[in-house]
Design a protein around this motif. Structure first.
Motif, PDB file in Angstrom:
ATOM      1  N   LEU A 105      46.461  42.521  44.241  1.00 25.02           N
ATOM      2  CA  LEU A 105      46.783  42.470  42.817  1.00 25.02           C
ATOM      3  C   LEU A 105      45.677  41.826  41.995  1.00 25.02           C
ATOM      4  N   MET A 106      45.053  40.800  42.543  1.00 29.31           N
ATOM      5  CA  MET A 106      44.066  40.053  41.761  1.00 29.31           C
ATOM      6  C   MET A 106      42.922  39.591  42.638  1.00 29.31           C
ATOM      7  N   ARG A 107      41.847  39.186  41.990  1.00 28.65           N
ATOM      8  CA  ARG A 107      40.656  38.702  42.684  1.00 28.65           C
ATOM      9  C   ARG A 107      40.056  37.548  41.885  1.00 28.65           C
ATOM     10  N   PRO A 108      39.288  36.668  42.541  1.00 29.71           N
ATOM     11  CA  PRO A 108      38.682  35.545  41.831  1.00 29.71           C
ATOM     12  C   PRO A 108      37.426  35.973  41.088  1.00 29.71           C
ATOM     13  N   ILE A 109      37.295  35.518  39.882  1.00 30.52           N
ATOM     14  CA  ILE A 109      36.050  35.741  39.148  1.00 30.52           C
ATOM     15  C   ILE A 109      34.946  34.947  39.863  1.00 30.52           C
TER      16      ILE A 109
END
Length: 229
Positions: A24-28
């Protein structure tokens, strides 16, 4: 090598259980832990620490997380990193390291996520999250515009176990009131997908970009899930 059967599509599936990080998401900036502002925060208290010390601390933190059977408390994790840096873990510094920041400052969703979840919800697909994460994961999702999609969360730091412990998967499907065969589990870690299949769940390995292939049913984008419901 025997190929695992693909999950059945159509009326058999009622829900999707989604991993969070990598799905769903990833770290910048590409690093999950410590948070992207770790160095900035520590340097605000101890400005003389050389950059190479941070690399050693992050590496030790990775080993600590990899060897933990569940997700440790944030303060315990930060104390370990600060010990490698020879920095006293004062209450003030620990509080600063876990202070709330806008999720969008350090995290981003993958481009197709919101549209895919919106369409799955429109089709009546029920959704839950199964993630090795800290307890604030629902708040992070809310800050990224993902609130309202998920009926249940199975979070390692809350349940006291990590995937592939069966309790992680079963917590989510039980919360939805559905048997494993009616739930499609999606994760970017092939070992965790294989474990879900062994527990009787339908499953897909989400293989983004040039990630290694596995002998598993695979999708390359969350959008591919729309073909299953």
């Amino acid at each position: 090598m025997t190929t695992r059967p693909a999950p059945r599509a159509g009326e058999d599936l009622r829900a999707v259980l989604l991993d969070s990080g990598g799905v769903l998401m990833r770290p910048i900036g590409g690093r999950w832990n410590p948070r992207a502002d770790f160095e900035e925060t520590v340097l605000a208290h101890h400005p003389a620490i050389p950059p190479e010390r941070f690399a050693a601390a992050v590496a030790e933190g990775d080993r600590f997380l990899d060897g933990s059977s569940t997700t440790p408390a944030p303060d315990d994790y930060h104390r370990l990193l600060l010990r490698v840096l020879d920095v006293e873990p004062t209450p003030e510094l620990l509080a600063d390291l876990r202070r709330e920041v806008p999720p969008a400052k350090v995290l981003e969703t993958y481009p197709e996520v919101v549209d895919t979840l919106t369409e799955l919800a429109r089709r009546g697909v029920r959704m839950a999250v199964v993630s090795d994460a800290w307890p604030n994961l629902p708040d992070l999702h809310a800050g990224l515009g993902l609130d309202g999609f998920f009926e249940a969360y199975a979070i390692s730091a809350v349940l006291g176990c990590n995937k592939p412990d069966p309790r992680m998967y079963r917590h989510a499907s039980t919360a939805l009131g559905l048997p494993p065969a009616r739930c499609l589990f999606v994760d970017d870690d092939p070992e965790l997908v294989a474990a879900a299949l062994d527990l009787g769940y339908a499953a897909r390995h989400l293989r983004r970009g040039d990630a290694p292939a596995a002998d598993l049913p695979t999708v390359t984008s969350l959008t591919d899930l729309l073909d299953l419901f």
